[in-house]
Scaffold this active site. Structure first.
Site, PDB file in Angstrom:
ATOM      1  CG  MET A 150      30.702  41.038  36.634  1.00 44.39           C
ATOM      2  SD  MET A 150      29.790  42.807  36.501  1.00 44.39           S
ATOM      3  CE  MET A 150      30.648  43.806  37.475  1.00 44.39           C
ATOM      4  N   GLY A 151      35.013  38.774  37.126  1.00 47.18           N
ATOM      5  CA  GLY A 151      36.152  38.667  37.567  1.00 47.18           C
ATOM      6  C   GLY A 151      36.823  39.648  37.920  1.00 47.18           C
ATOM      7  CE1 TYR A 152      42.765  43.073  37.653  1.00 44.08           C
ATOM      8  CE2 TYR A 152      42.211  43.872  39.584  1.00 44.08           C
ATOM      9  CZ  TYR A 152      43.564  44.053  38.655  1.00 44.08           C
ATOM     10  OH  TYR A 152      44.692  43.958  38.908  1.00 44.08           O
ATOM     11  CG  LEU A 153      38.604  36.012  39.505  1.00 46.85           C
ATOM     12  CD1 LEU A 153      38.719  33.772  38.891  1.00 46.85           C
ATOM     13  CD2 LEU A 153      36.935  35.805  39.297  1.00 46.85           C
ATOM     14  CG  HIS A 209      35.544  37.228  42.586  1.00 46.42           C
ATOM     15  ND1 HIS A 209      36.241  38.055  42.555  1.00 46.42           N
ATOM     16  CD2 HIS A 209      34.206  37.061  42.578  1.00 46.42           C
ATOM     17  CE1 HIS A 209      35.359  39.519  42.096  1.00 46.42           C
ATOM     18  NE2 HIS A 209      34.181  38.594  42.077  1.00 46.42           N
ATOM     19  CG  ASP A 250      28.005  43.311  45.684  1.00 45.50           C
ATOM     20  OD1 ASP A 250      28.741  44.599  46.080  1.00 45.50           O
ATOM     21  OD2 ASP A 250      28.316  42.672  44.860  1.00 45.50           O
ATOM     22  CB  VAL A 253      36.389  37.590  52.099  1.00 40.24           C
ATOM     23  CG1 VAL A 253      37.381  37.432  52.440  1.00 40.24           C
ATOM     24  CG2 VAL A 253      35.646  36.092  51.879  1.00 40.24           C
ATOM     25  CB  SER A 261      36.043  45.750  46.468  1.00 36.83           C
ATOM     26  OG  SER A 261      35.478  46.014  45.282  1.00 36.83           O
ATOM     27  CD  GLN A 281      25.158  41.052  42.585  1.00 32.57           C
ATOM     28  OE1 GLN A 281      25.536  41.442  41.923  1.00 32.57           O
ATOM     29  NE2 GLN A 281      25.718  40.235  42.693  1.00 32.57           N
TER      30      GLN A 281
HETATM   31  O1  PAF Z   1      28.265  39.949  41.529  1.00 32.76           O
HETATM   32  C1  PAF Z   1      28.648  40.445  40.558  1.00 32.76           C
HETATM   33  O2  PAF Z   1      29.700  40.337  40.318  1.00 32.76           O
HETATM   34  C2  PAF Z   1      27.978  40.494  39.432  1.00 32.76           C
HETATM   35  O3  PAF Z   1      26.373  41.379  39.415  1.00 32.76           O
HETATM   36  C3  PAF Z   1      27.167  39.099  38.955  1.00 32.76           C
HETATM   37  C4  PAF Z   1      26.795  38.491  39.372  1.00 32.76           C
HETATM   38  C5  PAF Z   1      28.036  38.981  38.057  1.00 32.76           C
HETATM   39  C6  PAF Z   1      26.186  39.392  37.348  1.00 32.76           C
HETATM   40  O4  PAF Z   1      26.789  39.843  36.338  1.00 32.76           O
END
Ligand code: PAF
Length: 292
Positions: free
Chosen positions: A30-33, A37, A150, A176, A185, A153
């Site tokens: 979802m960006g804001y790396l 990431h 997560d 990390v 995060s 998830q």
């Molecule tokens: O973990 C995330 O950033 C989000 O839940 C994902 C997997 C990109 C789905 O929107």
């Protein structure tokens, strides 16, 4: 690096990759790396010919009172970081591109969801599996990379992939952390200076719980109390949950054994932080546990 915003362009590009026989490593974000990431991208680069990253703040996985509008975004900075770390194709769609009109079929998660964040964030994982189903169909990855921060998830996505026969391998990548143990995060930027000082207690309390299990503790309630007290005494955050389950099934335990997750969520003023450890607990006669 190719930056793509339109579905049609993405589909054409993926078709070319597939025709050339390239394996595709996919990192959905979802960006804001942050470094978490970038580690996923590095892992994807090791085992795949082409690395695809998506940046999409998915409205469907945010509840009405959650932080969709103020979720941090910086596409320009993200694009530079993605290029530097070796992303080959960066997909940044608009909401209208991913959700055209009303959805005529919806996805709903029924297992592994009534615990941890799933219980607190109604509909969150329905939104996650919906967007990932779309992204998996579009990108056709060989492997998809997810951070163990997560962990629920990952458990839910593994269920999706297994139930619906997605031909993709889900790769679990260790969390990390900052030098003081705080899990990286995008939401850490919301912590005040004082909260940032307190936040490493979350991981420290998990690490202490692990030592206690290694020393023979097998009662999940004792572990939960120990962690909760530690967080209450050393932070100003409000505990949302501290829970222990089998992993990845997320079933309840009366005594700790096998693969388990100890997970927590703590609400600070402007940021809700989550963290967990997954450990393998040997039978009581052999009191060792291995962190994954
Ligand atoms: O973990 C995330 O950033 C989000 O839940 C994902 C997997 C990109 C789905 O929107």
């Amino acid at each position: 690096m190719k930056v793509i915003t339109k579905l049609l362009d993405l589909q054409r590009t993926i078709q070319q990759e597939k025709t050339s026989g390239a394996s595709i490593g996919f990192v959905p974000t979802m960006g804001y790396l942050h470094e978490g990431h970038l580690t996923l991208v590095e892992e994807a680069g090791k085992n795949n010919d082409t690395v695809v990253m998506s940046i999409f703040v998915n409205p469907l996985q945010f509840g009405p009172n959650e932080d969709f509008d103020r979720y941090p975004r910086d596409v320009q900075r993200d694009t530079e970081l993605a290029k530097d770390v070796g992303v080959d194709i960066l997909f940044i769609p608009e909401v209208e591109e991913m959700y055209k009109g009303t959805q005529s079929v919806t996805l709903s998660v029924t297992e592994r969801v009534e615990v941890l964040c799933g219980r607190k964030r109604e509909g969150h994982f329905d939104g996650v599996v919906t967007v990932l189903t779309k992204l998996f169909h579009l990108i056709q990855p060989t492997r998809a990379y997810f951070g163990l921060k997560d962990a629920q998830q990952i458990a839910v996505v593994e269920g999706l992939v297994s139930d619906y026969f997605f031909p993709v391998e889900i790769v679990r990548v260790p969390t990390v952390r900052e030098e003081d143990g705080l899990a990286k995060s995008s939401r850490n930027v919301y912590l005040s200076v004082e909260e940032r000082r307190e936040a490493p207690t979350l991981y420290q309390s998990l690490a202490e719980a692990k030592i206690s299990i290694e020393d023979g503790e097998r009662n999940p309630d004792a572990i939960i109390s120990m962690i909760s007290e530690n967080i209450q005494e050393n932070t100003s955050g409000k505990i949302d949950y501290v829970e222990v389950y089998t992993y990845p099934e997320l079933a309840e335990l009366t005594s700790l054994h096998g693969e388990i997750i100890i997970a927590l969520a703590v609400q600070f003023q402007q940021a809700r932080l989550i963290d967990n450890i997954i450990i393998s607990v040997e039978p009581e006669e052999d009191l060792k546990c291995l962190e994954r």
